[in-house]
Write an enzyme that holds these catalytic residues in place. Structure first.
Site, PDB file in Angstrom:
ATOM      1  N   ARG A 156     -22.960 -27.687  14.881  1.00  0.00           N
ATOM      2  CA  ARG A 156     -24.414 -27.863  14.772  1.00  0.00           C
ATOM      3  C   ARG A 156     -25.148 -27.044  15.833  1.00  0.00           C
ATOM      4  O   ARG A 156     -26.234 -26.524  15.588  1.00  0.00           O
ATOM      5  CB  ARG A 156     -24.802 -29.347  14.872  1.00  0.00           C
ATOM      6  CG  ARG A 156     -26.321 -29.567  14.896  1.00  0.00           C
ATOM      7  CD  ARG A 156     -26.731 -30.979  14.491  1.00  0.00           C
ATOM      8  NE  ARG A 156     -26.062 -32.010  15.260  1.00  0.00           N
ATOM      9  CZ  ARG A 156     -26.317 -32.298  16.544  1.00  0.00           C
ATOM     10  NH1 ARG A 156     -27.231 -31.625  17.215  1.00  0.00           N
ATOM     11  NH2 ARG A 156     -25.647 -33.246  17.158  1.00  0.00           N
ATOM     12  N   TYR A 172     -44.617 -23.446  -4.414  1.00  0.00           N
ATOM     13  CA  TYR A 172     -43.519 -24.321  -4.801  1.00  0.00           C
ATOM     14  C   TYR A 172     -43.899 -25.793  -4.575  1.00  0.00           C
ATOM     15  O   TYR A 172     -44.459 -26.136  -3.516  1.00  0.00           O
ATOM     16  CB  TYR A 172     -42.271 -23.942  -3.988  1.00  0.00           C
ATOM     17  CG  TYR A 172     -41.116 -24.867  -4.240  1.00  0.00           C
ATOM     18  CD1 TYR A 172     -40.544 -24.961  -5.500  1.00  0.00           C
ATOM     19  CD2 TYR A 172     -40.607 -25.670  -3.226  1.00  0.00           C
ATOM     20  CE1 TYR A 172     -39.490 -25.823  -5.746  1.00  0.00           C
ATOM     21  CE2 TYR A 172     -39.549 -26.530  -3.458  1.00  0.00           C
ATOM     22  CZ  TYR A 172     -38.996 -26.601  -4.726  1.00  0.00           C
ATOM     23  OH  TYR A 172     -37.960 -27.467  -4.955  1.00  0.00           O
ATOM     24  N   ASP A 215     -43.184 -16.992   1.757  1.00  0.00           N
ATOM     25  CA  ASP A 215     -42.047 -17.482   0.982  1.00  0.00           C
ATOM     26  C   ASP A 215     -41.662 -16.355   0.022  1.00  0.00           C
ATOM     27  O   ASP A 215     -42.399 -16.027  -0.899  1.00  0.00           O
ATOM     28  CB  ASP A 215     -42.438 -18.760   0.227  1.00  0.00           C
ATOM     29  CG  ASP A 215     -41.257 -19.414  -0.475  1.00  0.00           C
ATOM     30  OD1 ASP A 215     -40.321 -18.686  -0.860  1.00  0.00           O
ATOM     31  OD2 ASP A 215     -41.284 -20.652  -0.646  1.00  0.00           O
ATOM     32  N   LYS A 256     -31.559 -20.060  -4.728  1.00  0.00           N
ATOM     33  CA  LYS A 256     -31.981 -19.362  -5.951  1.00  0.00           C
ATOM     34  C   LYS A 256     -31.216 -18.044  -6.112  1.00  0.00           C
ATOM     35  O   LYS A 256     -30.028 -18.077  -6.325  1.00  0.00           O
ATOM     36  CB  LYS A 256     -33.491 -19.169  -5.905  1.00  0.00           C
ATOM     37  CG  LYS A 256     -34.281 -20.440  -5.487  1.00  0.00           C
ATOM     38  CD  LYS A 256     -34.214 -21.553  -6.518  1.00  0.00           C
ATOM     39  CE  LYS A 256     -34.728 -22.893  -6.005  1.00  0.00           C
ATOM     40  NZ  LYS A 256     -36.096 -22.890  -5.500  1.00  0.00           N
TER      41      LYS A 256
HETATM   42  C1  LIG Z   1     -36.790 -23.737  -4.640  1.00  0.00           C
HETATM   43  C2  LIG Z   1     -37.839 -23.179  -3.799  1.00  0.00           C
HETATM   44  C3  LIG Z   1     -38.021 -23.637  -2.486  1.00  0.00           C
HETATM   45  C4  LIG Z   1     -37.209 -24.763  -1.892  1.00  0.00           C
HETATM   46  O1  LIG Z   1     -35.879 -24.430  -1.695  1.00  0.00           O
HETATM   47  P1  LIG Z   1     -34.663 -25.496  -1.715  1.00  0.00           P
HETATM   48  O2  LIG Z   1     -33.486 -24.635  -1.469  1.00  0.00           O
HETATM   49  O3  LIG Z   1     -34.704 -26.156  -3.064  1.00  0.00           O
HETATM   50  O4  LIG Z   1     -34.909 -26.477  -0.636  1.00  0.00           O
HETATM   51  C5  LIG Z   1     -39.001 -23.039  -1.729  1.00  0.00           C
HETATM   52  N1  LIG Z   1     -39.782 -22.063  -2.225  1.00  0.00           N
HETATM   53  C6  LIG Z   1     -39.643 -21.606  -3.481  1.00  0.00           C
HETATM   54  C7  LIG Z   1     -40.545 -20.529  -3.986  1.00  0.00           C
HETATM   55  C8  LIG Z   1     -38.675 -22.153  -4.319  1.00  0.00           C
HETATM   56  O5  LIG Z   1     -38.560 -21.702  -5.576  1.00  0.00           O
END
Ligand SMILES: *Cc1c(COP(=O)(O)O)cnc(C)c1O
Length: 379
Positions: free
Chosen positions: A42, A94, A165, A190
């Site tokens: 950690r 999101y 993001d 993703k």
């Molecule tokens: C899925 C997603 C997130 C969150 O990510 P997780 O891995 O599910 O916690 C943040 N921003 C966007 C644009 C996303 O599609």
């Protein structure tokens, strides 16, 4: 680089890939010995974290810090804000980020100013009282585009930090730090992972001091990535460029065909010349990505499409080799999303399989037109 880097030494007998090391603690010893100094994962990380951080850091031209999920990475960046800070946030982002931001606003952790990011002048007017500008481009699920350089320049002049993001674009299609942003976040769940089999997040920053602060957040809040997730994400990122080429070729073709379909009121895909953000996307991205949204007249029709698809998965999330479709307005906090909007994450299947699946799932009254379309395509 993505394929080459983040591997063990080239000495004979070494594995080609970083092995899965299932260890919370490591044997203590003098720092002079190779590999020592790593005591507790950690605090001190694991070889697999470091390999992935190295690759994503190079791609984004910054320092990357890995977290247990995209949301954990985002929460760590927001945690760098002082108490009561003002955050300018997009109407469309999101749903999880919307929930995190609203919760923080409700308890007085920060103050939110929510704005339509496709109106840059309104955004700039809000910056004079802001501490952080949060951007998401292309946005989830409306595929709104923001000119990062334009807003980052305005923010910089006022001492406002900018976070982007970059999940939809991936580090291959867009590099916000180079456009003036201070932080980039990715849901590696993703496109980076790419196979819908892991949760992982990454925050990237420019300054080494910020990197230390992000690592500190991970250490004390404990949002550490798992060993297997890192192994899978490393394996996933090796093929990201080929997956992305196939996904976005498919997405571009489906966007074009869907926009000619009589049941479809509107297609949102940055690659379509009719998209209001097309010029911004063409200028700041290296490609238009693998996600599109399209609108049907009603929620019920959109739900029927989700129930009818057989190759495309009716499922949440995105960025996998398999296509997924979801009606996003059903989620809490997504009231701004048109009720009949379907978000389609286009995977690596054969384009004609995907198109046939959509044609068969779209409203039956239009099959005749759709059939003609098919014949025209074959000709
Ligand atoms: C899925 C997603 C997130 C969150 O990510 P997780 O891995 O599910 O916690 C943040 N921003 C966007 C644009 C996303 O599609």
């Amino acid at each position: 680089m993505i394929i080459q880097e983040g591997r063990p030494d080239h000495r004979p007998g070494q594995p080609l890939n970083v092995p899965v090391i299932l260890a919370s603690n490591f044997r203590a010893g003098p720092p002079s010995i190779e590999g020592s100094g790593r005591e507790y994962s950690r605090d001190d990380g694991t070889p697999a974290w470091e390999a992935l951080e190295d690759i994503v850091g190079r791609l984004e031209d910054g320092s990357a810090v890995l977290f247990s999920s995209g949301m954990a990475a985002i929460a760590a960046v927001l945690d760098l804000l002082p108490l009561g800070a003002t955050v300018v946030t997009p109407v469309d982002c999101y749903s999880g980020v919307r929930a995190l931001l609203s919760d923080g606003d409700a308890i007085g952790r920060w103050k939110l100013r929510t704005v339509d990011m496709t109106r840059p002048d309104t955004v700039k007017d809000m910056l004079s009282e802001a501490d952080l500008l949060w951007l998401e481009t292309p946005s989830n699920p409306l595929l709104d585009l923001v000119d990062i350089r334009d807003l980052a320049t305005a923010a910089r002049g006022l001492g406002v930090a900018v976070a982007v993001d970059n999940t939809f674009a991936t580090p291959l299609l867009q590099n916000p730090l180079a456009l003036g942003a201070d932080f980039v976040v990715h849901s590696a769940t993703k496109f980076i992972g790419g196979h819908s089999d892991l949760l992982l997040g990454i925050a990237v920053c420019k300054e080494p001091a910020q990197r230390e602060l992000l690592i500190r957040r991970r250490e004390v809040a404990g949002a550490t990535p798992g060993a297997l997730e890192c192994f899978l994400a490393l394996r996933g990122i090796r093929t990201m460029s080929v997956r992305l080429v196939q996904s976005q070729d498919n997405a571009a073709e489906l966007a074009r065909r869907l926009s000619e379909h009589p049941a479809v009121a509107r297609v949102r895909y940055p690659g379509l010349p009719t998209h209001p953000g097309h010029d911004i996307a063409a200028a700041q991205m290296n490609g238009f990505g693998g996600v599109l949204s399209f609108e049907l007249a009603e929620a019920a029709t959109a739900d029927a499409v989700c129930a009818a698809v057989r190759i495309i998965h009716s499922a949440t999330s995105l960025g996998g080799v398999e296509s997924t479709i979801e009606r996003r307005a059903k989620l809490p906090g997504q009231e701004h999303v048109p009720p009949g909007l379907l978000r389609l994450s286009v995977g690596c299947e054969h384009i004609e399989d995907l198109w046939r699946d959509l044609l068969e799932a779209l409203p039956a009254a239009n099959i005749a037109t759709a059939g003609e379309h098919n014949i025209a395509l074959r000709a």
